[in-house]
Design a protein around this motif. Structure first.
Motif, PDB file in Angstrom:
ATOM      1  N   ASP A 117      -6.199  -3.422 -11.663  1.00 24.16           N
ATOM      2  CA  ASP A 117      -6.550  -4.960 -11.482  1.00 24.16           C
ATOM      3  C   ASP A 117      -5.828  -5.679 -10.793  1.00 24.16           C
ATOM      4  OD1 ASP A 117      -7.523  -4.703 -14.733  1.00 24.16           O
ATOM      5  OD2 ASP A 117      -5.220  -4.241 -14.481  1.00 24.16           O
ATOM      6  N   LEU A 118      -4.783  -4.628  -9.431  1.00 23.94           N
ATOM      7  CA  LEU A 118      -4.183  -6.069  -8.932  1.00 23.94           C
ATOM      8  C   LEU A 118      -3.587  -4.573  -7.851  1.00 23.94           C
ATOM      9  CD1 LEU A 118      -3.068  -9.095  -8.877  1.00 23.94           C
ATOM     10  CD2 LEU A 118      -0.788  -8.079  -9.623  1.00 23.94           C
ATOM     11  N   VAL A 119      -3.287  -5.328  -6.542  1.00 21.21           N
ATOM     12  CA  VAL A 119      -3.159  -4.073  -5.903  1.00 21.21           C
ATOM     13  C   VAL A 119      -1.977  -5.180  -4.645  1.00 21.21           C
ATOM     14  CG1 VAL A 119      -3.328  -3.002  -3.086  1.00 21.21           C
ATOM     15  CG2 VAL A 119      -5.092  -3.144  -5.200  1.00 21.21           C
ATOM     16  N   PHE A 120      -1.136  -4.077  -5.298  1.00 22.47           N
ATOM     17  CA  PHE A 120       0.852  -4.968  -3.639  1.00 22.47           C
ATOM     18  C   PHE A 120       0.377  -4.276  -2.062  1.00 22.47           C
ATOM     19  CE2 PHE A 120       2.406  -6.494  -7.139  1.00 22.47           C
ATOM     20  CZ  PHE A 120       3.333  -7.232  -6.894  1.00 22.47           C
ATOM     21  N   ALA A 121      -0.136  -4.616  -1.114  1.00 24.01           N
ATOM     22  CA  ALA A 121      -0.264  -3.744   0.055  1.00 24.01           C
ATOM     23  C   ALA A 121       1.389  -4.013   0.767  1.00 24.01           C
ATOM     24  CB  ALA A 121      -1.530  -4.355   1.110  1.00 24.01           C
ATOM     25  N   THR A 122       1.932  -2.834   1.287  1.00 21.74           N
ATOM     26  CA  THR A 122       2.458  -2.724   1.625  1.00 21.74           C
ATOM     27  C   THR A 122       2.769  -2.729   3.631  1.00 21.74           C
ATOM     28  OG1 THR A 122       3.219  -0.825   1.950  1.00 21.74           O
ATOM     29  CG2 THR A 122       3.505  -1.832  -0.604  1.00 21.74           C
ATOM     30  N   HIS A 123       1.813  -3.491   3.832  1.00 14.47           N
ATOM     31  CA  HIS A 123       2.007  -3.250   5.503  1.00 14.47           C
ATOM     32  C   HIS A 123       1.368  -4.295   6.210  1.00 14.47           C
ATOM     33  CE1 HIS A 123       0.714  -1.942  10.254  1.00 14.47           C
ATOM     34  NE2 HIS A 123       1.830  -1.425   9.256  1.00 14.47           N
ATOM     35  N   GLN A 144      -2.758  -4.833   4.631  1.00 15.93           N
ATOM     36  CA  GLN A 144      -2.834  -6.736   3.186  1.00 15.93           C
ATOM     37  C   GLN A 144      -4.729  -7.135   4.588  1.00 15.93           C
ATOM     38  OE1 GLN A 144      -0.558  -7.667   1.407  1.00 15.93           O
ATOM     39  NE2 GLN A 144      -1.769  -9.239   0.795  1.00 15.93           N
ATOM     40  N   ALA A 145      -4.133  -7.083   5.577  1.00 13.94           N
ATOM     41  CA  ALA A 145      -5.317  -8.192   6.704  1.00 13.94           C
ATOM     42  C   ALA A 145      -6.676  -6.938   5.791  1.00 13.94           C
ATOM     43  CB  ALA A 145      -4.862  -8.537   7.951  1.00 13.94           C
ATOM     44  N   TYR A 146      -6.523  -6.297   6.186  1.00 10.23           N
ATOM     45  CA  TYR A 146      -8.143  -5.121   6.278  1.00 10.23           C
ATOM     46  C   TYR A 146      -8.189  -5.500   4.636  1.00 10.23           C
ATOM     47  CZ  TYR A 146     -11.230  -1.126   5.768  1.00 10.23           C
ATOM     48  OH  TYR A 146     -12.196  -0.356   6.158  1.00 10.23           O
ATOM     49  N   LEU A 147      -8.177  -5.176   3.756  1.00  7.88           N
ATOM     50  CA  LEU A 147      -7.594  -5.153   2.127  1.00  7.88           C
ATOM     51  C   LEU A 147      -9.196  -6.835   2.144  1.00  7.88           C
ATOM     52  CD1 LEU A 147      -5.269  -2.934   0.335  1.00  7.88           C
ATOM     53  CD2 LEU A 147      -7.581  -2.114   1.128  1.00  7.88           C
ATOM     54  N   SER A 148      -7.836  -7.563   2.435  1.00  7.97           N
ATOM     55  CA  SER A 148      -8.622  -9.092   2.400  1.00  7.97           C
ATOM     56  C   SER A 148      -9.543  -9.813   2.520  1.00  7.97           C
ATOM     57  CB  SER A 148      -6.572 -10.043   2.687  1.00  7.97           C
ATOM     58  OG  SER A 148      -7.623 -10.379   4.366  1.00  7.97           O
ATOM     59  N   GLU A 149     -10.198  -8.181   3.360  1.00  2.38           N
ATOM     60  CA  GLU A 149     -11.535  -8.821   3.904  1.00  2.38           C
ATOM     61  C   GLU A 149     -12.122  -7.989   2.539  1.00  2.38           C
ATOM     62  OE1 GLU A 149     -11.795  -8.099   7.278  1.00  2.38           O
ATOM     63  OE2 GLU A 149     -10.641  -9.691   8.370  1.00  2.38           O
ATOM     64  N   ARG A 150     -12.287  -7.575   1.766  1.00  7.58           N
ATOM     65  CA  ARG A 150     -12.988  -6.389   1.239  1.00  7.58           C
ATOM     66  C   ARG A 150     -12.278  -6.416  -0.620  1.00  7.58           C
ATOM     67  NH1 ARG A 150     -11.702  -4.698   5.346  1.00  7.58           N
ATOM     68  NH2 ARG A 150     -13.651  -3.491   6.903  1.00  7.58           N
ATOM     69  N   ALA A 151     -11.125  -6.967  -0.985  1.00  7.10           N
ATOM     70  CA  ALA A 151     -10.912  -7.344  -2.051  1.00  7.10           C
ATOM     71  C   ALA A 151     -11.732  -7.499  -3.504  1.00  7.10           C
ATOM     72  CB  ALA A 151     -10.058  -7.980  -2.163  1.00  7.10           C
ATOM     73  N   ARG A 194      -7.929  -7.967  -7.336  1.00  3.13           N
ATOM     74  CA  ARG A 194      -7.203  -8.911  -6.985  1.00  3.13           C
ATOM     75  C   ARG A 194      -6.441  -8.222  -5.546  1.00  3.13           C
ATOM     76  NH1 ARG A 194      -3.387 -13.195  -6.464  1.00  3.13           N
ATOM     77  NH2 ARG A 194      -1.899 -12.001  -8.453  1.00  3.13           N
ATOM     78  N   LEU A 195      -5.684  -8.794  -4.746  1.00  2.00           N
ATOM     79  CA  LEU A 195      -4.526  -8.835  -3.408  1.00  2.00           C
ATOM     80  C   LEU A 195      -3.989  -9.596  -3.800  1.00  2.00           C
ATOM     81  CD1 LEU A 195      -4.068  -6.788  -1.363  1.00  2.00           C
ATOM     82  CD2 LEU A 195      -5.166  -7.749  -0.042  1.00  2.00           C
ATOM     83  N   VAL A 196      -2.381  -9.277  -3.808  1.00  2.00           N
ATOM     84  CA  VAL A 196      -1.591 -10.323  -4.076  1.00  2.00           C
ATOM     85  C   VAL A 196      -1.622 -10.511  -2.376  1.00  2.00           C
ATOM     86  CG1 VAL A 196       0.821 -10.662  -4.455  1.00  2.00           C
ATOM     87  CG2 VAL A 196      -0.414  -8.686  -5.592  1.00  2.00           C
ATOM     88  N   ASN A 197      -1.492 -12.029  -2.593  1.00  2.00           N
ATOM     89  CA  ASN A 197      -1.153 -12.823  -1.826  1.00  2.00           C
ATOM     90  C   ASN A 197      -2.651 -12.293  -0.466  1.00  2.00           C
ATOM     91  OD1 ASN A 197       0.434 -14.600  -0.834  1.00  2.00           O
ATOM     92  ND2 ASN A 197       1.599 -13.387  -0.994  1.00  2.00           N
ATOM     93  N   GLY A 198      -3.812 -12.456  -0.358  1.00  2.00           N
ATOM     94  CA  GLY A 198      -5.263 -11.617  -0.225  1.00  2.00           C
ATOM     95  C   GLY A 198      -6.044 -12.888   0.210  1.00  2.00           C
ATOM     96  N   ASP A 199      -6.018 -13.916   0.331  1.00  2.00           N
ATOM     97  CA  ASP A 199      -6.465 -14.991   1.229  1.00  2.00           C
ATOM     98  C   ASP A 199      -6.879 -14.515   2.453  1.00  2.00           C
ATOM     99  OD1 ASP A 199      -8.081 -17.672   1.140  1.00  2.00           O
ATOM    100  OD2 ASP A 199      -6.235 -17.173   2.955  1.00  2.00           O
TER     101      ASP A 199
END
Length: 422
Positions: free
Chosen positions: A73-79, A83-90, A96-101
């Motif tokens: 349901d929810l992903v925390f990216a730790t790098h 974070q930037a890569y997954l934000s474009e694909r979540a 949903r990516l935490v802080n994923g705008d």
């Protein structure tokens, strides 16, 4: 119903903090994944250590399949790059990516974009287009893409600056900030309200990790900077920024990040669990921090975990100076025994105790029922004669360990080793 949470990559220091912050929550089911086999194997019961790297063309398909398999349901990216890569694909991945705008992650990932987005603010450091523009030396060169002070260099003059710029990838040339540095951890909720602003001093740092944290008093300038960042960016969940004082003792922004910082544990130690707040915010529950100002210092140390490469279903353990000392329970041993009980291992006490071990257990306030069996040796026989099956043996006395290791061929441990066994 629990929220299925994936931490990726899951072997870093901030991944450890997310795990520790969420592992006791009844609202969370934790999963860990990495592109290299790492410490996450020791942390996460459900773990994948062989995902392709994000720069591998196979990553998207493999990651999407893992999300579906684990029903994340929810992903925390730790790098920051992840974070930037997954934000474009979540959104395409259906998670949903935490802080994923995506726009916010892109701005946070590059210092030049951060400084451009807030160029009208007095707390943006001066950036020079060439060494000839520098008004006062020394100055600094740092990479546009970077974090944790990586690639930072102080330059003393024009010639030094040109040489450093030449060998730095995507370099920025900026004013030198000689004053104190702080990290400010924040939390923004689903209604775009800034719910937490907590500054901390990184008093002792090892390998980029803050090992000693203290907490400065209220500062309206820091609060205003946090409010401005939150107002202009689309933040939701834990995030942080770093400040340093210039030659006139004014705060200047170093960088911002949309991920959990490893040293956010300093605030959790003070009662503010930012990763758990993200879970409740995901469920659209209004969160309210309840800090403990009485805690004014947080120290950290390296944690060592060993992987035992053998199957065992039973723990045989000595009693005197192993489970109890001077009539009192040894807390680290009890911690180990309950961890083993949780994993479904049989616990067998094997002892030459002079009195009744059951009565001594009761006096030490240890439940007799913790042990599946109590073997009380009163005829001088070796403990090795009582050990059966796939087992490990714990005893503080070396001759006992040597006897069991020799005759039973099973792993044997002293009390000091229990902290290593997960």
């Amino acid at each position: 119903m629990a929220v299925n949470v994936l931490v990726f990559p899951c072997g870093s220091e901030n991944a450890l903090e997310i795990h520790q912050a969420l592992t006791h929550s009844i609202h969370v089911q934790l999963f860990g994944a990495s592109s290299v086999d790492d410490h996450g194997r020791q942390l996460f019961d459900t773990y994948c250590g062989d995902l392709p790297r994000i720069d591998d063309g196979r990553f998207d398909q493999a990651f999407e399949a893992l999300l579906a398999e684990w029903k994340i349901d929810l992903v925390f990216a730790t790098h920051d790059t992840v974070q930037a890569y997954l934000s474009e694909r979540a959104q395409r991945f259906g998670v949903r990516l935490v802080n994923g705008d995506p726009d916010t992650c892109a701005i946070a990932r590059r210092k030049s974009l951060t400084y451009a987005a807030f160029a009208d603010q007095p707390w943006i450091p001066i950036t020079y287009t060439s060494p000839e523009e520098v008004e006062a030396w020394p100055a600094v060169v740092k990479p546009d893409l970077g974090q944790g002070g990586q690639g930072f260099a102080r330059v003393s003059g024009v010639k030094d600056a040109y040489a450093t710029l030449e060998r730095t990838h995507l370099p920025l040339l900026q004013e030198y900030l000689p004053g104190e540095e702080i990290t400010v951890d924040c939390f923004s909720d689903y209604q775009h309200e800034l719910r937490w602003v907590g500054a901390r001093h990184r008093e002792r740092v090892r390998a980029g990790i803050s090992m000693r944290s203290t907490f400065p008093g209220p500062d309206p300038v820091i609060d205003d900077i946090a409010a401005t960042l939150n107002q202009r960016l689309r933040l939701r969940g834990p995030w942080f920024f770093q400040l340093k004082r210039d030659r006139q003792q004014r705060w200047k922004l170093l960088e911002i990040s949309c991920r959990v910082a490893g040293s956010m544990v300093a605030h959790r130690a003070r009662g503010v669990n930012l990763p758990l707040m993200a879970i409740h915010d995901h469920l659209q529950r209004r969160v309210s921090p309840l800090p403990l100002p009485e805690i004014d210092l947080v120290e950290r140390r390296i944690l060592t975990v060993a992987q035992l490469n053998c199957h065992f279903d039973t723990v045989y353990i000595d009693f005197d100076e192993t489970v109890i000392r001077d009539g009192l329970a040894i807390p680290s041993t009890l911690n180990f025994l309950y961890r083993m009980h949780f994993k479904g291992k049989r616990l067998i006490l094997v002892t030459r105790h002079a009195g009744d071990p059951r009565e001594t257990l009761r006096k030490a306030r240890i439940a007799v029922e913790l042990f599946d069996e109590i073997i009380h040796i009163t005829d001088g026989r070796a403990k090795s004669e009582f050990i059966r099956g796939n087992a490990i043996f714990i005893d503080n006395h070396f001759p006992e360990r040597l006897d069991v290791a020799t005759h039973c061929a099973i792993p044997v441990f002293d009390v000091d080793a229990l902290e290593f066994l997960s």
